[in-house]
Design an enzyme around this catalytic site. Structure first.
Site, short mmCIF file in Angstrom:
data_model
loop_
_atom_site.label_atom_id
_atom_site.label_comp_id
_atom_site.label_asym_id
_atom_site.label_seq_id
_atom_site.Cartn_x
_atom_site.Cartn_y
_atom_site.Cartn_z
N GLY A 62 21.60 29.53 -36.68
CA GLY A 62 23.05 28.87 -35.94
C GLY A 62 23.12 28.73 -34.82
O GLY A 62 23.90 28.10 -34.05
N GLU A 84 22.24 25.23 -39.09
CA GLU A 84 21.47 25.88 -39.90
C GLU A 84 20.18 26.64 -39.12
O GLU A 84 19.45 27.58 -39.24
CB GLU A 84 20.93 25.32 -41.18
CG GLU A 84 21.59 25.85 -42.45
CD GLU A 84 20.77 25.39 -43.50
OE1 GLU A 84 19.80 24.94 -43.72
OE2 GLU A 84 21.23 25.87 -44.67
N TYR A 85 19.60 25.72 -38.14
CA TYR A 85 18.34 25.83 -37.47
C TYR A 85 18.66 27.37 -36.60
O TYR A 85 19.77 27.21 -35.76
CB TYR A 85 17.82 24.85 -36.75
CG TYR A 85 17.65 23.57 -37.81
CD1 TYR A 85 16.32 23.47 -38.57
CD2 TYR A 85 18.57 22.52 -38.19
CE1 TYR A 85 15.84 22.63 -39.36
CE2 TYR A 85 17.92 21.48 -38.83
CZ TYR A 85 16.73 21.81 -39.59
OH TYR A 85 16.58 20.57 -40.42
N ALA A 86 17.40 28.03 -36.09
CA ALA A 86 17.56 29.14 -35.40
C ALA A 86 18.62 29.96 -35.90
O ALA A 86 19.36 30.56 -34.92
CB ALA A 86 17.57 28.56 -34.10
N SER A 100 21.17 26.47 -32.79
CA SER A 100 21.18 25.12 -32.62
C SER A 100 22.44 24.63 -32.51
O SER A 100 22.85 23.73 -31.86
CB SER A 100 20.46 24.03 -33.55
OG SER A 100 20.71 24.17 -34.90
#
Length: 292
Positions: A5, A1-3, A7
Protein backbone atom coordinates in the site's frame (compact mmCIF):
# COMPACT_ATOMS: atom_id res chain seq x y z
CA UNK A 1 -0.98 -3.10 -3.84
CA UNK A 2 2.76 -2.59 -4.23
CA UNK A 3 4.88 -2.12 -1.09
CA UNK A 4 1.84 -3.16 0.98
CA UNK A 5 0.00 0.00 0.00
CA UNK A 6 2.98 2.34 0.25
CA UNK A 7 2.88 3.07 -3.48
CA UNK A 8 -0.77 4.14 -3.22
CA UNK A 9 0.07 6.54 -0.40
CA UNK A 10 2.79 8.14 -2.56
CA UNK A 11 0.42 8.47 -5.51
CA UNK A 12 -2.27 9.87 -3.24
CA UNK A 13 0.05 12.65 -2.09
CA UNK A 14 1.01 13.42 -5.69
CA UNK A 15 -2.65 13.65 -6.74
CA UNK A 16 -3.70 16.27 -4.21
CA UNK A 17 -5.31 19.18 -6.02
CA UNK A 18 -5.28 17.48 -9.45
CA UNK A 19 -7.30 14.29 -9.10
CA UNK A 20 -9.54 15.09 -12.07
CA UNK A 21 -6.52 15.44 -14.39
CA UNK A 22 -5.50 11.77 -14.24
CA UNK A 23 -6.86 8.31 -14.94
CA UNK A 24 -6.17 6.41 -11.72
CA UNK A 25 -5.68 2.65 -11.81
CA UNK A 26 -4.89 0.26 -8.96
CA UNK A 27 -5.27 -3.44 -8.15
CA UNK A 28 -6.43 -5.99 -5.61
CA UNK A 29 -5.54 -9.68 -4.98
CA UNK A 30 -2.11 -9.88 -3.34
CA UNK A 31 -1.87 -10.30 0.43
CA UNK A 32 -1.68 -6.94 2.18
CA UNK A 33 -1.42 -8.01 5.83
CA UNK A 34 -1.47 -11.19 7.95
CA UNK A 35 -4.68 -13.20 7.94
CA UNK A 36 -6.63 -15.76 5.95
CA UNK A 37 -9.05 -13.26 4.41
CA UNK A 38 -6.64 -10.53 3.33
CA UNK A 39 -5.97 -11.62 -0.24
CA UNK A 40 -7.58 -13.05 -3.34
CA UNK A 41 -10.60 -12.13 -5.46
CA UNK A 42 -13.40 -12.93 -3.02
CA UNK A 43 -16.22 -10.47 -2.35
CA UNK A 44 -15.14 -10.22 1.27
CA UNK A 45 -11.61 -9.13 0.39
CA UNK A 46 -12.54 -6.89 -2.55
CA UNK A 47 -14.91 -4.83 -0.39
CA UNK A 48 -12.20 -4.38 2.23
CA UNK A 49 -9.38 -3.79 -0.23
CA UNK A 50 -11.17 -1.07 -2.17
CA UNK A 51 -11.87 0.96 0.97
CA UNK A 52 -8.22 0.63 1.99
CA UNK A 53 -7.09 1.80 -1.47
CA UNK A 54 -9.49 4.76 -1.52
CA UNK A 55 -8.21 5.87 1.87
CA UNK A 56 -4.54 5.57 0.88
CA UNK A 57 -5.11 7.32 -2.44
CA UNK A 58 -7.11 10.12 -0.85
CA UNK A 59 -9.95 9.84 -3.37
CA UNK A 60 -13.55 8.68 -3.48
CA UNK A 61 -13.33 6.80 -6.77
CA UNK A 62 -10.92 4.66 -8.80
CA UNK A 63 -11.00 4.90 -12.59
CA UNK A 64 -9.75 1.35 -13.22
CA UNK A 65 -9.81 -1.38 -10.56
CA UNK A 66 -7.95 -4.53 -11.60
CA UNK A 67 -7.71 -8.11 -10.38
CA UNK A 68 -3.94 -8.44 -10.06
CA UNK A 69 -3.98 -12.20 -10.75
CA UNK A 70 -6.56 -14.99 -11.15
CA UNK A 71 -7.89 -16.65 -7.99
CA UNK A 72 -8.78 -20.31 -8.67
CA UNK A 73 -10.45 -20.60 -5.25
CA UNK A 74 -13.08 -17.95 -6.05
CA UNK A 75 -15.84 -18.28 -8.64
CA UNK A 76 -15.53 -15.50 -11.23
CA UNK A 77 -19.22 -14.66 -10.73
CA UNK A 78 -18.48 -13.74 -7.11
CA UNK A 79 -15.63 -11.47 -8.19
CA UNK A 80 -17.67 -9.81 -10.93
CA UNK A 81 -20.65 -9.42 -8.59
CA UNK A 82 -18.58 -7.51 -6.06
CA UNK A 83 -16.93 -5.36 -8.72
CA UNK A 84 -20.29 -4.63 -10.36
CA UNK A 85 -21.64 -3.39 -7.03
CA UNK A 86 -18.63 -1.09 -6.65
CA UNK A 87 -19.28 0.34 -10.11
CA UNK A 88 -22.95 0.92 -9.31
CA UNK A 89 -21.91 2.67 -6.09
CA UNK A 90 -19.61 4.99 -8.05
CA UNK A 91 -16.48 3.87 -6.22
CA UNK A 92 -15.05 2.26 -9.35
CA UNK A 93 -15.49 3.50 -12.94
CA UNK A 94 -14.16 0.46 -14.85
CA UNK A 95 -12.79 -2.99 -14.02
CA UNK A 96 -9.98 -5.09 -15.48
CA UNK A 97 -7.73 -8.10 -15.10
CA UNK A 98 -4.01 -8.81 -15.13
CA UNK A 99 -2.25 -11.96 -16.39
CA UNK A 100 -5.54 -13.80 -16.96
CA UNK A 101 -5.28 -16.69 -19.47
CA UNK A 102 -7.55 -16.58 -22.52
CA UNK A 103 -9.98 -19.18 -21.20
CA UNK A 104 -10.64 -17.16 -18.05
CA UNK A 105 -11.19 -13.98 -20.07
CA UNK A 106 -13.78 -15.85 -22.15
CA UNK A 107 -15.47 -17.27 -19.04
CA UNK A 108 -15.65 -13.79 -17.50
CA UNK A 109 -17.27 -12.39 -20.63
CA UNK A 110 -19.82 -15.22 -20.58
CA UNK A 111 -20.63 -14.66 -16.91
CA UNK A 112 -21.06 -10.93 -17.46
CA UNK A 113 -23.52 -11.52 -20.31
CA UNK A 114 -25.50 -14.39 -18.80
CA UNK A 115 -25.70 -13.11 -15.24
CA UNK A 116 -25.96 -9.39 -15.81
CA UNK A 117 -22.57 -8.42 -14.39
CA UNK A 118 -20.38 -5.52 -15.48
CA UNK A 119 -17.67 -6.74 -17.85
CA UNK A 120 -13.91 -6.56 -17.61
CA UNK A 121 -12.81 -3.71 -19.87
CA UNK A 122 -9.04 -4.23 -19.74
CA UNK A 123 -6.38 -6.92 -19.47
CA UNK A 124 -2.84 -6.15 -18.34
CA UNK A 125 -0.26 -8.66 -19.55
CA UNK A 126 3.45 -9.29 -20.12
CA UNK A 127 4.43 -8.80 -23.75
CA UNK A 128 7.70 -7.98 -25.48
CA UNK A 129 9.92 -9.11 -28.35
CA UNK A 130 11.43 -11.70 -25.99
CA UNK A 131 8.11 -12.75 -24.49
CA UNK A 132 5.51 -13.33 -27.20
CA UNK A 133 3.28 -16.07 -25.77
CA UNK A 134 0.34 -13.67 -25.51
CA UNK A 135 0.11 -13.63 -29.30
CA UNK A 136 -1.11 -17.24 -29.32
CA UNK A 137 -4.38 -16.79 -27.42
CA UNK A 138 -4.73 -13.85 -25.03
CA UNK A 139 -4.21 -11.02 -27.52
CA UNK A 140 -6.60 -12.52 -30.12
CA UNK A 141 -9.17 -13.09 -27.36
CA UNK A 142 -8.85 -9.51 -26.13
CA UNK A 143 -9.26 -8.23 -29.67
CA UNK A 144 -12.33 -10.41 -30.24
CA UNK A 145 -14.10 -9.12 -27.13
CA UNK A 146 -12.88 -5.50 -27.43
CA UNK A 147 -10.87 -5.76 -24.21
CA UNK A 148 -8.27 -3.01 -24.01
CA UNK A 149 -4.74 -4.37 -23.47
CA UNK A 150 -2.20 -2.67 -21.21
CA UNK A 151 1.25 -4.19 -21.65
CA UNK A 152 3.60 -4.48 -18.70
CA UNK A 153 7.30 -5.31 -19.01
CA UNK A 154 7.56 -4.23 -22.68
CA UNK A 155 11.34 -4.08 -22.18
CA UNK A 156 11.41 -7.55 -20.61
CA UNK A 157 12.80 -6.46 -17.26
CA UNK A 158 15.53 -4.30 -18.81
CA UNK A 159 16.78 -6.80 -21.40
CA UNK A 160 15.48 -4.61 -24.23
CA UNK A 161 16.75 -1.38 -22.70
CA UNK A 162 20.40 -2.28 -23.27
CA UNK A 163 21.00 -2.62 -19.52
CA UNK A 164 22.71 -6.01 -19.62
CA UNK A 165 25.88 -7.01 -21.47
CA UNK A 166 27.22 -10.50 -22.03
CA UNK A 167 29.99 -11.33 -19.55
CA UNK A 168 29.15 -8.40 -17.27
CA UNK A 169 27.36 -8.62 -13.94
CA UNK A 170 24.17 -6.64 -13.39
CA UNK A 171 24.76 -3.19 -11.93
CA UNK A 172 25.22 -3.25 -8.13
CA UNK A 173 22.02 -2.31 -6.33
CA UNK A 174 19.83 -2.96 -9.39
CA UNK A 175 16.77 -5.19 -9.19
CA UNK A 176 18.53 -7.68 -11.47
CA UNK A 177 21.43 -7.87 -9.02
CA UNK A 178 19.09 -8.32 -6.04
CA UNK A 179 16.84 -10.87 -7.79
CA UNK A 180 18.98 -12.60 -10.44
CA UNK A 181 16.63 -15.55 -10.91
CA UNK A 182 13.60 -13.32 -11.56
CA UNK A 183 15.51 -11.31 -14.18
CA UNK A 184 17.04 -14.45 -15.74
CA UNK A 185 20.61 -13.72 -14.68
CA UNK A 186 20.48 -16.81 -12.49
CA UNK A 187 19.63 -19.07 -15.45
CA UNK A 188 22.70 -19.35 -17.66
CA UNK A 189 21.06 -21.09 -20.62
CA UNK A 190 18.11 -18.69 -20.77
CA UNK A 191 20.39 -15.68 -20.30
CA UNK A 192 22.56 -16.82 -23.22
CA UNK A 193 19.53 -17.18 -25.47
CA UNK A 194 18.38 -13.72 -24.51
CA UNK A 195 21.82 -12.22 -25.13
CA UNK A 196 21.86 -13.85 -28.58
CA UNK A 197 18.44 -12.42 -29.42
CA UNK A 198 19.14 -8.96 -28.02
CA UNK A 199 22.36 -8.63 -30.00
CA UNK A 200 20.45 -9.40 -33.22
CA UNK A 201 17.61 -7.05 -32.26
CA UNK A 202 20.05 -4.27 -31.44
CA UNK A 203 21.72 -4.69 -34.85
CA UNK A 204 18.31 -4.54 -36.53
CA UNK A 205 17.44 -1.37 -34.62
CA UNK A 206 20.66 0.25 -35.87
CA UNK A 207 19.83 -0.67 -39.47
CA UNK A 208 16.37 0.87 -39.03
CA UNK A 209 17.81 4.07 -37.55
CA UNK A 210 16.25 3.44 -34.16
CA UNK A 211 17.45 2.83 -30.63
CA UNK A 212 16.94 -0.61 -29.10
CA UNK A 213 14.37 0.92 -26.74
CA UNK A 214 12.43 2.56 -29.58
CA UNK A 215 12.33 -0.71 -31.51
CA UNK A 216 11.16 -2.66 -28.45
CA UNK A 217 8.32 -0.27 -27.59
CA UNK A 218 7.39 0.20 -31.23
CA UNK A 219 7.03 -3.56 -31.60
CA UNK A 220 4.63 -3.85 -28.65
CA UNK A 221 2.25 -1.10 -29.76
CA UNK A 222 2.29 -2.40 -33.36
CA UNK A 223 0.04 -5.31 -32.38
CA UNK A 224 -3.59 -4.44 -33.21
CA UNK A 225 -4.87 -5.71 -29.84
CA UNK A 226 -2.52 -3.53 -27.77
CA UNK A 227 -3.93 -0.30 -26.38
CA UNK A 228 -0.93 1.02 -24.48
CA UNK A 229 2.44 0.08 -23.02
CA UNK A 230 3.28 0.70 -19.37
CA UNK A 231 6.72 2.23 -19.00
CA UNK A 232 8.82 2.31 -15.84
CA UNK A 233 11.58 4.92 -16.08
CA UNK A 234 13.74 5.56 -13.02
CA UNK A 235 15.23 8.87 -14.25
CA UNK A 236 14.00 11.85 -16.25
CA UNK A 237 16.41 10.93 -19.04
CA UNK A 238 14.90 7.44 -19.26
CA UNK A 239 11.43 9.01 -19.35
CA UNK A 240 12.35 11.20 -22.31
CA UNK A 241 13.86 8.26 -24.19
CA UNK A 242 10.76 6.15 -23.68
CA UNK A 243 8.34 8.94 -24.62
CA UNK A 244 10.22 9.37 -27.91
CA UNK A 245 9.22 5.83 -28.82
CA UNK A 246 5.55 6.84 -28.92
CA UNK A 247 6.06 8.30 -32.39
CA UNK A 248 7.79 5.20 -33.81
CA UNK A 249 5.97 3.15 -36.46
CA UNK A 250 7.76 -0.02 -37.53
CA UNK A 251 7.63 -1.16 -41.15
CA UNK A 252 6.51 -4.63 -42.21
CA UNK A 253 10.08 -5.46 -43.18
CA UNK A 254 11.35 -4.68 -39.67
CA UNK A 255 8.51 -6.66 -38.06
CA UNK A 256 9.28 -9.60 -40.36
CA UNK A 257 12.92 -9.48 -39.27
CA UNK A 258 11.86 -9.52 -35.63
CA UNK A 259 9.75 -12.63 -36.34
CA UNK A 260 12.88 -14.32 -37.69
CA UNK A 261 14.81 -13.55 -34.50
CA UNK A 262 12.05 -14.55 -32.04
CA UNK A 263 9.27 -16.72 -33.43
CA UNK A 264 5.70 -15.39 -32.97
CA UNK A 265 4.06 -16.84 -29.86
CA UNK A 266 7.40 -17.85 -28.31
CA UNK A 267 8.69 -16.94 -24.86
CA UNK A 268 12.47 -17.33 -24.64
CA UNK A 269 11.87 -17.92 -20.94
CA UNK A 270 8.68 -20.03 -20.61
CA UNK A 271 8.11 -18.54 -17.14
CA UNK A 272 7.64 -15.00 -18.53
CA UNK A 273 3.87 -15.34 -18.34
CA UNK A 274 2.89 -13.41 -15.21
CA UNK A 275 0.79 -16.24 -13.72
CA UNK A 276 1.09 -20.02 -13.67
CA UNK A 277 -1.89 -22.21 -12.69
CA UNK A 278 -1.42 -23.85 -9.27
CA UNK A 279 -1.81 -27.30 -10.83
CA UNK A 280 1.47 -26.77 -12.70
CA UNK A 281 3.28 -25.80 -9.50
CA UNK A 282 1.83 -28.33 -7.05
CA UNK A 283 1.81 -32.02 -8.01
CA UNK A 284 -1.11 -33.03 -5.76
CA UNK A 285 -3.46 -30.73 -7.69
CA UNK A 286 -3.05 -32.74 -10.89
CA UNK A 287 -3.45 -36.20 -9.34
CA UNK A 288 -6.49 -38.18 -8.22
CA UNK A 289 -7.33 -38.09 -4.57
CA UNK A 290 -5.99 -41.09 -2.69
CA UNK A 291 -2.73 -41.30 -4.65
CA UNK A 292 0.15 -41.61 -2.19
Amino acid sequence: EYAFGGSEEIVGRALKGRRDDVVLATKFNHQMRPGLNTLGNSRRWIMTAVEDSLRRLGTDYIDLYQAHRPDPSTDIDETLGALSDLMHQGKVRAIGTSAFPAEQLVEAQWVSERRGRERFATEQLAYSILSRQAEAAVLPTAEKYAIAVLVFSPLNGGWLAGKYKRGEAAAPGSRAARHPDYFDHGHAAIAERKFDAVEQIEALAGEAGLSLLQLALGFVVAHPAVTSAIIGPRTYEQLEQQLDAADVTLTSDVLDRIDEIVRPGLNINPDDVGWTPPSLREAHLRRRKGVV
